[in-house]
Design an enzyme around this catalytic site. Structure first.
Site, PDB file in Angstrom:
ATOM      1  N   ASP A 483       0.799  -1.219   0.000  1.00 33.34           N
ATOM      2  CA  ASP A 483       0.000   0.000   0.000  1.00 33.34           C
ATOM      3  C   ASP A 483       0.830   1.266   0.000  1.00 33.34           C
ATOM      4  OD1 ASP A 483      -2.715  -0.747   0.032  1.00 33.34           O
ATOM      5  OD2 ASP A 483      -2.516  -1.442   2.084  1.00 33.34           O
TER       6      ASP A 483
HETATM    7  C1  BGC Z   1       0.216   1.166   6.307  1.00 35.52           C
HETATM    8  C2  BGC Z   1      -0.159  -0.029   5.499  1.00 35.52           C
HETATM    9  C3  BGC Z   1      -1.662  -0.091   5.373  1.00 35.52           C
HETATM   10  C4  BGC Z   1      -2.165   1.222   4.809  1.00 35.52           C
HETATM   11  C5  BGC Z   1      -3.649   1.244   4.610  1.00 35.52           C
HETATM   12  C6  BGC Z   1      -0.412   2.400   5.752  1.00 35.52           C
HETATM   13  O1  BGC Z   1      -0.143   3.483   6.580  1.00 35.52           O
HETATM   14  O2  BGC Z   1       1.603   1.279   6.358  1.00 35.52           O
HETATM   15  O3  BGC Z   1       0.343  -1.197   6.098  1.00 35.52           O
HETATM   16  O4  BGC Z   1      -2.032  -1.120   4.546  1.00 35.52           O
HETATM   17  O5  BGC Z   1      -1.786   2.273   5.646  1.00 35.52           O
HETATM   18  O6  BGC Z   1      -4.365   1.471   5.752  1.00 35.52           O
HETATM   19  C1  NOJ Z   2      -1.827  -3.847   5.352  1.00 31.35           C
HETATM   20  C2  NOJ Z   2      -2.973  -3.925   4.416  1.00 31.35           C
HETATM   21  O1  NOJ Z   2      -4.121  -4.365   5.087  1.00 31.35           O
HETATM   22  C3  NOJ Z   2      -2.676  -4.842   3.260  1.00 31.35           C
HETATM   23  O2  NOJ Z   2      -3.719  -4.799   2.341  1.00 31.35           O
HETATM   24  C4  NOJ Z   2      -1.371  -4.478   2.598  1.00 31.35           C
HETATM   25  O3  NOJ Z   2      -1.109  -5.425   1.608  1.00 31.35           O
HETATM   26  C5  NOJ Z   2      -0.258  -4.403   3.587  1.00 31.35           C
HETATM   27  N1  NOJ Z   2      -0.603  -3.541   4.663  1.00 31.35           N
HETATM   28  C6  NOJ Z   2       1.059  -3.951   2.953  1.00 31.35           C
HETATM   29  O4  NOJ Z   2       1.051  -2.597   2.664  1.00 31.35           O
END
Ligand code: BGC
Ligand code: NOJ
Length: 810
Positions: A483
């Site tokens: 993400d």
């Molecule tokens: C986090 C991710 C997460 C994303 C969406 C980011 O701040 O690092 O792990 O999936 O937010 O909520």
């Molecule tokens: C948490 C999110 O829920 C997931 O969708 C994503 O793949 C990982 N973070 C990595 O960014």
């Protein structure tokens, strides 16, 4: 240091001191009603939606931490204490908290008074039951004043924390004997109320927080308890709470059990009122009637235990390594059920307010529970697919209550569509149920756009095919699985969300990871096509996959490992040419999982590079070197301090991809090593550093660049649960559902000489023992099924309700 131990027999984690490095929690509930329950009775509960229908208040990010819960205060001969330690941090002569499958039990004692609280959500009812037992272990009579305490949330957890100008004037309750009803907003647009009740007569009650606590007091010093007398306060606005005052007399050796119920009740619109202004209590009466005795509570708990025995009986493992056994056989699967139920919404790191069910998350979570509740997996797949857009792309999230795509986050995460194929394939392999493909499912929740699930899969597949960049690799969109790799975002505004900010689709930024996921899921898609007579589509898919493999080979290899992406300027990411972020874990794991580079040694090289550059004693970090500065063209990944989260943290979710990839290369010792490094049970005695629960996976462990290297965060709701379960059960222990049956393909450390697995599969049970006296890592010499030699390594689906004996010699 250890703060407890596993009681394997009872499938419990026993916490032996209350001051764990972080609240160590459990989840109560299976279907509609859930409670988060910490080892000091902290937490909250909700009906179906943690944002809109939250019964009790919880304060995240508070000091002291974990404030709010279902509290009991005891006043024993002037001595006031809280038996769950918090909120008074009372010194206790004895303390223990057992977190089990869907229930928790706190037991403690002080000055000859013993206390036990068993908390759970019964199988079919929308309530928490707290059965409390008091025992006089002293030699003299005891006259105890006991006070219960919960704080009502004004239902909408978001408004509850923000809209005080209104909230302070809307709180309303009703009290009838031992039952306290919370009916805020019921007079207008709600048809539901909460009830907090106890099954014995009370000496008094309080429902106004300030009256109960006293001016400027915290939960640790309620004046009412110290005074030993309730005020019978009736909340009107401000902060409604529920507190019972119960007098308990105990002669030496005597025990008394009380049943507290915290329930959610709903009335049809026409039957809201009993008489003007008085809520209709019929549903509450029925609920409380059911749980009016300790015996009834015990029966409900026994039924819950049966339910879990049944579920976990579907996959069991026995081996010498007890830590692996308890994780794979019990806790990992339990966590998979929790991630299935919660997605990423409600935990001690997720507020329950913001995030609905994730499209990619839910599809991956499914991999970990499809063997437990295949019918629910089927329904979940159809729910998820219904939020897909007609062009195959997807809302990134949807709300569980409405099952509609979440507009706030929107779409554009270009890996999303492929996970639907992955989830559907896993379901079909588990069940053999191809009929799911013919189900009519809306697009974008619009019935008029409905088409079969197969068409949804095809649109998913084609979305990748039609969204390729300059190198023939998939365009990344907002981001892919990571993400935080926001290659089209260029965010300069403080506070702006990287997930929702403008997506300046460059038409250039490409993801090698999506390419690898495409090549990995492709063969399943082809199989599905062939097995349902869609030959032409299968051929189309084969060509597309061959082309994608070609693109990875040509533009996705960096010399020693697989590249990660190309940015919006066409510059490489995850290349030795980069200053930071030279190598990433994800594309390397998935490329090998997809079978790329297996013939020419690149696969092995890639995994060797991962080991050399990314591995640490606590797991494999996501990238190296960590980004030292913020890069506008990379986005959130470079916003984290080095070693945390996606910026070189040990992002556990993708560690099992390496584990699986290692098994594909046949390196069982290394595969098992990567499995154990992030497995919480192996770090139980290191809890001061790791801090999170030793019985569940955490999303992230701080990487080697971080000052707090080895510290875990974001326990419970993480795709790590599903993927580690896949890696251990299917690839290491090697019992893997395939379209034709159960494939037996272990890849284990040479030192693992034997183990056994029982696996429920399509209506039959298989008791599989694996004999590795040869000390091999991979390769099956022979298999017998019910004493007869098996041709090949796939156990047929016998579906006869019987248990079959399988003997595997490696
Ligand atoms: C986090 C991710 C997460 C994303 C969406 C980011 O701040 O690092 O792990 O999936 O937010 O909520
Ligand atoms: C948490 C999110 O829920 C997931 O969708 C994503 O793949 C990982 N973070 C990595 O960014």
């Amino acid at each position: 240091m250890q703060y407890g131990y596993f009681d394997d027999e009872r499938r419990e984690y026993v916490i032996t001191r209350p001051d764990t490095p972080y609240p160590w929690i459990n989840y109560l509930g299976n279907e509609d009603f859930y409670g988060l329950f910490s080892n000091t009775s902290g937490g909250y509960c909700f009906y179906r939606d943690a944002r809109m229908l939250r019964l009790t208040r919880y304060r995240y990010n508070n000091a002291p931490t974990d404030a709010g819960g279902r509290y009991f205060y005891l006043r024993d001969n002037g001595d006031v204490w809280t038996p769950s330690w918090m909120p008074m941090k009372s010194s206790l002569d004895r303390y223990e908290c057992r977190h089990g499958m869907g229930y928790s039990r706190i037991s403690s004692a002080r000055n000859g008074l013993a206390f036990t609280q068993v908390s759970f959500v019964p199988l079919k009812d929308n309530c928490e039951i707290h059965k409390v037992t008091l025992t006089n272990e002293s030699k003299t009579d005891k006259n105890i004043d006991m006070f219960s305490f919960i704080e009502f949330c004004l239902w909408n957890a978001n408004d509850d924390m923000t809209n005080f100008q209104r909230n302070y004037s809307i709180g309303e309750v009703e009290i009838e004997g031992s039952r306290i009803y919370h009916k805020t907003e019921y007079r207008e647009r709600r048809n539901h109320y909460a009830v907090w009740a106890v099954n014995v007569p009370v000496a008094g009650f309080d429902t106004d927080r300030q009256t109960f606590l006293g001016l400027y007091n915290g939960f640790d010093h309620p004046d009412t308890v110290f005074a030993g007398k309730a005020n019978n306060s009736v909340a009107s606005g401000w902060a409604p709470v529920g507190s019972h005052h119960i007098k308990v007399q105990l002669s030496p050796g005597e025990s008394k059990a009380l049943v507290f119920v915290l329930g959610y009740c709903e009335n049809p619109e026409e039957e809201k009122w009993e008489r003007p202004g008085v809520i209709n209590k019929k549903p509450a009466n029925a609920l409380l009637e059911k749980y009016s005795t300790p015996e009834a509570a015990d029966r409900a708990l026994a039924a819950l235990n049966d339910y879990w025995n049944n579920l976990l009986g579907r996959f069991t493992v026995d081996a010498e390594d007890k830590r692996m056994v308890r994780m794979a056989g019990v806790w990992n699967q339990y966590q998979c059920m929790v991630t299935f139920n919660m997605s990423r919404s409600a935990s001690y790191f997720e507020s329950g307010i913001g995030r609905g069910m994730g499209f990619r998350d839910s599809n991956q979570d499914l991999l970990g529970f499809v063997h437990l509740v295949p019918e629910r997996a089927r329904a979940r797949i159809l729910d998820i697919a219904a939020t897909q857009f007609p062009d195959g792309s997807a809302y990134h999230q949807y709300q569980p209550l409405t099952r509609r795509g979440n507009n706030e986050v929107g779409s554009g995460f270009n890996d999303d569509p492929l996970w639907l194929i992955c989830g559907a394939a896993a379901y079909i392999k588990e069940t053999g149920d191809y009929s799911i493909l013919d189900e009519k499912v809306p697009f974008d929740n619009k019935e008029e756009l409905a088409d079969t699930l197969f068409v949804h899969l095809k649109r998913s597949f084609d979305y990748t095919v039609t969204h390729l960049g300059p190198h023939g690799l998939p365009l990344i969109g907002r981001a892919d699985w990571n993400d935080c790799l926001n290659l089209n975002c260029f965010s300069k505004t403080p506070g702006e969300s990287f997930q929702t900010t403008a997506n300046f689709e460059s038409g250039v930024a490409e993801s090698v990871l999506i390419a690898a996921i495409f090549v990995y899921t492709g063969p399943d898609y082809i199989e599905i096509c062939r097995r349902t007579g869609r030959t032409q589509e299968a051929e189309h898919a084969e060509k597309a996959i061959a082309a994608m493999t070609g693109a990875i080979n040509q533009y996705g290899w960096d010399g020693e490992w697989f590249l990660r992406a190309y940015d919006a300027h066409g510059k490489k990411i995850g290349s030795s040419e980069c200053e930071d972020g030279q190598i990433f874990i994800e594309s390397n794991g998935f490329a090998v999982m997809a079978g790329i580079g297996l013939e020419d040694g690149r696969g092995q090289k890639a995994l060797d590079s991962v080991k050399e550059r990314l591995d640490t004693k606590y797991g494999i970090v996501l990238l190296q070197p960590a980004y030292k500065e913020y890069h506008l063209e990379l986005g959130e990944v470079s916003s984290y301090p080095p070693g945390y989260k996606e910026n070189a943290g040990i992002f556990c979710h993708n560690n099992p991809w390496i584990t699986i990839a290692e098994t594909i290369l046949g390196r069982g010792t290394r595969a098992f090593e990567t499995y154990t490094k992030i497995c919480p049970a192996y770090r139980e005695d290191d809890s001061d550093l790791r801090r999170m629960e030793p019985y569940v996976y955490a999303q992230m462990v701080a990487g080697k660049d971080a000052p707090r290297f080895g510290e875990a965060k974001n326990s419970w709701l993480t795709g790590t649960a599903a993927w580690t379960f896949v890696s251990i059960s299917q690839y290491i222990l090697g019992v893997r559902p395939e379209f034709d049956g159960l494939l037996i393909d272990p890849c284990i450390p040479s030192t693992m000489k034997k183990y056994s697995v029982t696996r429920h599969f399509r209506g039959a049970d298989y008791h599989i023992t694996v004999d590795n006296s040869a000390g091999s890592e991979k390769g099956v010499k022979s298999i017998t099924l019910d004493g007869k030699p098996l041709d090949g390594a796939v156990l047929p689906a016998l579906g006869d309700g019987k248990t079959h004996k399988v003997v595997v010699i490696m």
